[in-house]
Design a protein around this motif. Sequence first.
Motif, PDB file in Angstrom:
ATOM      1  N   GLN A 368       0.849  -1.310  -0.399  1.00 16.78           N
ATOM      2  CA  GLN A 368      -0.530   0.221   0.154  1.00 16.78           C
ATOM      3  C   GLN A 368       0.218   1.144   0.073  1.00 16.78           C
ATOM      4  OE1 GLN A 368      -0.455   1.777   2.356  1.00 16.78           O
ATOM      5  NE2 GLN A 368      -2.169   3.375   1.501  1.00 16.78           N
ATOM      6  N   GLU A 369       1.885   1.575   0.859  1.00 14.94           N
ATOM      7  CA  GLU A 369       2.687   1.934   0.939  1.00 14.94           C
ATOM      8  C   GLU A 369       3.909   2.385  -0.998  1.00 14.94           C
ATOM      9  OE1 GLU A 369       4.581   5.622   2.302  1.00 14.94           O
ATOM     10  OE2 GLU A 369       3.726   4.885   3.372  1.00 14.94           O
ATOM     11  N   GLN A 370       3.682   1.153  -1.269  1.00 11.05           N
ATOM     12  CA  GLN A 370       4.405   1.632  -2.820  1.00 11.05           C
ATOM     13  C   GLN A 370       3.228   2.420  -3.762  1.00 11.05           C
ATOM     14  OE1 GLN A 370       6.196  -2.345  -4.222  1.00 11.05           O
ATOM     15  NE2 GLN A 370       5.984  -2.460  -1.550  1.00 11.05           N
ATOM     16  N   ALA A 371       2.169   1.390  -3.842  1.00 14.09           N
ATOM     17  CA  ALA A 371       1.310   2.376  -4.546  1.00 14.09           C
ATOM     18  C   ALA A 371       0.461   3.455  -4.151  1.00 14.09           C
ATOM     19  CB  ALA A 371      -0.518   1.560  -3.961  1.00 14.09           C
ATOM     20  N   LEU A 372       1.126   4.241  -3.162  1.00 17.59           N
ATOM     21  CA  LEU A 372       1.251   5.468  -2.279  1.00 17.59           C
ATOM     22  C   LEU A 372       1.596   6.416  -3.457  1.00 17.59           C
ATOM     23  CD1 LEU A 372      -0.517   7.882  -0.926  1.00 17.59           C
ATOM     24  CD2 LEU A 372       0.587   7.539   0.768  1.00 17.59           C
ATOM     25  N   VAL A 373       2.951   5.993  -2.950  1.00 17.46           N
ATOM     26  CA  VAL A 373       4.762   6.704  -3.920  1.00 17.46           C
ATOM     27  C   VAL A 373       3.973   6.998  -4.937  1.00 17.46           C
ATOM     28  CG1 VAL A 373       6.781   6.780  -3.968  1.00 17.46           C
ATOM     29  CG2 VAL A 373       5.982   6.077  -1.747  1.00 17.46           C
ATOM     30  N   LEU A 374       4.082   5.414  -5.796  1.00 18.26           N
ATOM     31  CA  LEU A 374       3.878   5.395  -7.231  1.00 18.26           C
ATOM     32  C   LEU A 374       2.241   6.813  -7.795  1.00 18.26           C
ATOM     33  CD1 LEU A 374       3.912   2.032  -7.956  1.00 18.26           C
ATOM     34  CD2 LEU A 374       5.334   4.034  -8.624  1.00 18.26           C
ATOM     35  N   TYR A 375       1.300   6.694  -6.902  1.00 15.60           N
ATOM     36  CA  TYR A 375       0.258   7.616  -6.931  1.00 15.60           C
ATOM     37  C   TYR A 375       0.998   8.967  -7.071  1.00 15.60           C
ATOM     38  CZ  TYR A 375      -4.040  10.483  -6.727  1.00 15.60           C
ATOM     39  OH  TYR A 375      -5.136  10.681  -6.408  1.00 15.60           O
ATOM     40  N   GLN A 376       1.580   9.339  -6.039  1.00 12.72           N
ATOM     41  CA  GLN A 376       1.549  10.930  -6.303  1.00 12.72           C
ATOM     42  C   GLN A 376       3.068  10.968  -6.890  1.00 12.72           C
ATOM     43  OE1 GLN A 376       2.471  10.861  -1.526  1.00 12.72           O
ATOM     44  NE2 GLN A 376       1.170  11.147  -0.779  1.00 12.72           N
ATOM     45  N   LEU A 377       3.597  10.177  -7.482  1.00 11.85           N
ATOM     46  CA  LEU A 377       4.833  10.306  -8.212  1.00 11.85           C
ATOM     47  C   LEU A 377       3.760  10.252 -10.166  1.00 11.85           C
ATOM     48  CD1 LEU A 377       7.305  10.833  -9.921  1.00 11.85           C
ATOM     49  CD2 LEU A 377       7.623   8.278 -10.042  1.00 11.85           C
ATOM     50  N   THR A 378       2.471   9.524  -9.964  1.00  9.46           N
ATOM     51  CA  THR A 378       2.272   9.951 -11.499  1.00  9.46           C
ATOM     52  C   THR A 378       1.216  11.041 -10.922  1.00  9.46           C
ATOM     53  OG1 THR A 378       1.809   7.857 -11.384  1.00  9.46           O
ATOM     54  CG2 THR A 378       0.152   9.189 -12.515  1.00  9.46           C
ATOM     55  N   VAL A 379       1.223  12.004 -10.068  1.00  8.42           N
ATOM     56  CA  VAL A 379       0.201  13.216  -9.960  1.00  8.42           C
ATOM     57  C   VAL A 379       1.401  14.279 -10.639  1.00  8.42           C
ATOM     58  CG1 VAL A 379      -1.259  14.567  -8.530  1.00  8.42           C
ATOM     59  CG2 VAL A 379      -1.749  12.379  -8.393  1.00  8.42           C
ATOM     60  N   ARG A 380       2.685  13.978  -9.466  1.00 10.75           N
ATOM     61  CA  ARG A 380       3.612  15.110 -10.310  1.00 10.75           C
ATOM     62  C   ARG A 380       4.132  15.030 -11.682  1.00 10.75           C
ATOM     63  NH1 ARG A 380       3.128  15.057  -5.642  1.00 10.75           N
ATOM     64  NH2 ARG A 380       1.547  16.657  -6.121  1.00 10.75           N
ATOM     65  N   GLN A 381       4.253  14.161 -12.500  1.00  7.90           N
ATOM     66  CA  GLN A 381       5.072  13.928 -13.383  1.00  7.90           C
ATOM     67  C   GLN A 381       3.586  13.865 -14.201  1.00  7.90           C
ATOM     68  OE1 GLN A 381       7.380  12.472 -14.227  1.00  7.90           O
ATOM     69  NE2 GLN A 381       6.955  12.688 -17.001  1.00  7.90           N
ATOM     70  N   ALA A 382       2.582  14.267 -14.337  1.00  7.52           N
ATOM     71  CA  ALA A 382       1.194  15.023 -15.122  1.00  7.52           C
ATOM     72  C   ALA A 382       1.195  16.309 -14.568  1.00  7.52           C
ATOM     73  CB  ALA A 382      -0.134  13.940 -14.599  1.00  7.52           C
ATOM     74  N   PHE A 383       1.640  16.715 -13.306  1.00  9.80           N
ATOM     75  CA  PHE A 383       1.558  18.183 -13.258  1.00  9.80           C
ATOM     76  C   PHE A 383       3.241  18.982 -14.712  1.00  9.80           C
ATOM     77  CE2 PHE A 383      -0.540  18.039  -9.246  1.00  9.80           C
ATOM     78  CZ  PHE A 383      -1.464  18.163 -10.300  1.00  9.80           C
ATOM     79  N   ARG A 384       4.119  17.973 -14.610  1.00 11.29           N
ATOM     80  CA  ARG A 384       4.732  18.281 -14.990  1.00 11.29           C
ATOM     81  C   ARG A 384       5.038  18.300 -16.732  1.00 11.29           C
ATOM     82  NH1 ARG A 384      10.898  14.907 -16.298  1.00 11.29           N
ATOM     83  NH2 ARG A 384      11.432  16.076 -18.603  1.00 11.29           N
ATOM     84  N   GLU A 385       4.306  17.125 -16.804  1.00 14.01           N
ATOM     85  CA  GLU A 385       4.142  17.377 -18.703  1.00 14.01           C
ATOM     86  C   GLU A 385       2.703  18.484 -19.193  1.00 14.01           C
ATOM     87  OE1 GLU A 385       2.704  13.366 -18.952  1.00 14.01           O
ATOM     88  OE2 GLU A 385       4.355  11.797 -18.525  1.00 14.01           O
ATOM     89  N   VAL A 386       2.301  18.685 -18.202  1.00 12.73           N
ATOM     90  CA  VAL A 386       1.768  19.875 -19.012  1.00 12.73           C
ATOM     91  C   VAL A 386       2.362  21.039 -18.580  1.00 12.73           C
ATOM     92  CG1 VAL A 386      -0.461  21.043 -18.636  1.00 12.73           C
ATOM     93  CG2 VAL A 386      -0.777  18.773 -17.416  1.00 12.73           C
ATOM     94  N   SER A 387       2.823  21.843 -18.164  1.00 14.38           N
ATOM     95  CA  SER A 387       4.090  22.572 -17.433  1.00 14.38           C
ATOM     96  C   SER A 387       4.941  22.793 -18.789  1.00 14.38           C
ATOM     97  CB  SER A 387       4.348  22.906 -15.959  1.00 14.38           C
ATOM     98  OG  SER A 387       3.616  22.966 -15.249  1.00 14.38           O
ATOM     99  N   ASP A 388       5.552  21.671 -19.099  1.00 11.66           N
ATOM    100  CA  ASP A 388       6.203  21.369 -20.440  1.00 11.66           C
ATOM    101  C   ASP A 388       5.519  22.038 -21.917  1.00 11.66           C
ATOM    102  OD1 ASP A 388       8.372  20.621 -18.238  1.00 11.66           O
ATOM    103  OD2 ASP A 388       8.571  18.468 -18.938  1.00 11.66           O
ATOM    104  N   GLY A 389       4.378  21.119 -21.502  1.00 11.46           N
ATOM    105  CA  GLY A 389       3.687  21.244 -23.151  1.00 11.46           C
ATOM    106  C   GLY A 389       3.313  22.436 -23.064  1.00 11.46           C
ATOM    107  N   LEU A 390       2.620  23.431 -22.370  1.00 13.30           N
ATOM    108  CA  LEU A 390       2.545  24.819 -21.887  1.00 13.30           C
ATOM    109  C   LEU A 390       3.745  25.901 -22.502  1.00 13.30           C
ATOM    110  CD1 LEU A 390       0.574  24.835 -18.701  1.00 13.30           C
ATOM    111  CD2 LEU A 390      -0.472  25.261 -21.538  1.00 13.30           C
ATOM    112  N   VAL A 391       4.988  25.711 -22.217  1.00 18.49           N
ATOM    113  CA  VAL A 391       5.979  26.493 -22.251  1.00 18.49           C
ATOM    114  C   VAL A 391       6.224  26.310 -23.235  1.00 18.49           C
ATOM    115  CG1 VAL A 391       7.722  25.110 -21.191  1.00 18.49           C
ATOM    116  CG2 VAL A 391       7.993  27.395 -21.244  1.00 18.49           C
TER     117      VAL A 391
END
Length: 474
Positions: A368-391
Amino acid sequence: MRRLVLLLITVLLLSGCMAPKYQRDPGVVPQDYRFQSAQGQAQPDLNSLADLSWWQIFDDPVLQNLIRTALVQNYDVRLAVARVAESRAQVGVSRSSWLPDFSGTALYRREKVSRTGSNPPIPPEVSVTESLAQFNFDLFWEIDIFGRLRNLTQAAQADFYASEWGQRAVWAAVVADVARAYFELRTLDRQLEIARSTLESFETSRHLVKLRKRQGLVSGEDVAQADVLIHTAGVKIPDLERQIAQKENQICILLGDNPQPIQRGKSLSELAVRPTVPAGLPSVLLERRPDIRQSEETLIAANYRIGSARANFFPRIFLTGLAGTRSVDLGKLFTGPSSIWNIGPTMTVPIFTSGFNYFTLKSTQAQQEQALVLYQLTVRQAFREVSDGLVAHSKLEEVRNEQEALVASYELYSKLARKRFKGGLETFLTVLDSDRQLFSAELDLASVHLAQLLTVVQLYKALGGGWEPITMHP
């Protein structure tokens, strides 16, 4: 009686709190995307590019048809459909454990026993052969008081939802991959047109230089320089033709087809780049992006498995029963005196399991701890991809404007150099240099246009768009 009621209430309370209460924890969610203001939006808009369907984003009819085919025939899509079917079946398997298990048994046996195998030995006048016939129904039912089965079923349900979101993620990836490959193909087509047109221009220049050399107006060095330019453009043509064929093969695989030519639609210059890209609210991204939702459902499933592991520390209660007939005489098997039955509860209590239950619980908690870390990492990566695309969308527009101006400058430079060369005011080396730089600048301009198109594709996918199935296409 009062003690029994209190015991039942305690059992119900324990069974209801086996799994930890799930609370969404994506980490800190920003109020808006970085570089969102670069798109002319001071505040995030409720609307988003991802609210549009893929056939509204990619308005080339040929590209739409390619995407439509890929969403049906692509092998990754077909694998995702099979995974969803498997997960749905696993939910049914898990739910079946809640219900009683009935089975039937039919038995007929005839055997001979040893006369000397007992003490005293069996006398000769006593028969040593006997028969046994039996027919019965068996009942086995685990009464899930502490939620072990219920939590496993909830975990299977979450896995099923994760597989559905995974299927949508595959849809989005296929849409993006086909669009990306098609735009790359049209860019290669454009670069091939530039190379062929430039080669014709270089050949005309070489013919002119040869005429002037015969008249003694230029040296052999100028002819050699003209040959260099011809080979510079000439070597590009077969290389671009190779890349085009390989890109067509790549698209065919995305479509689930064998390698073959790909139909063309709009030219590179006709493929419009959206002037603005509304991103929407970052909080909506958590609901829209299929990979985030898939990761969250995996986390929820891991949460329920903790509840199932905790239930292993409590007694397990079963209801077992049997009803049927048994007789040593096959002819009397279904008579009243041959009937048998029994029914009653059975309870097993874990007393010593060599740490099995303890380590099983620790294992599920770590998962469960691994799944939580992967979930939060996926969210961070999503924000990064959007910001990369906008700039990228903002800055590539500036790059394209400068590149277009550069091409226009080289065109003027080349025109003036030729004019001055014909007037005897400039060497042919200057003409060749201007042509070479114009050729390179035109190729770069096509690459910049491609980069803009790919940025829209990447940003559309990053915002969670593109996963609508083909059945939603009007």
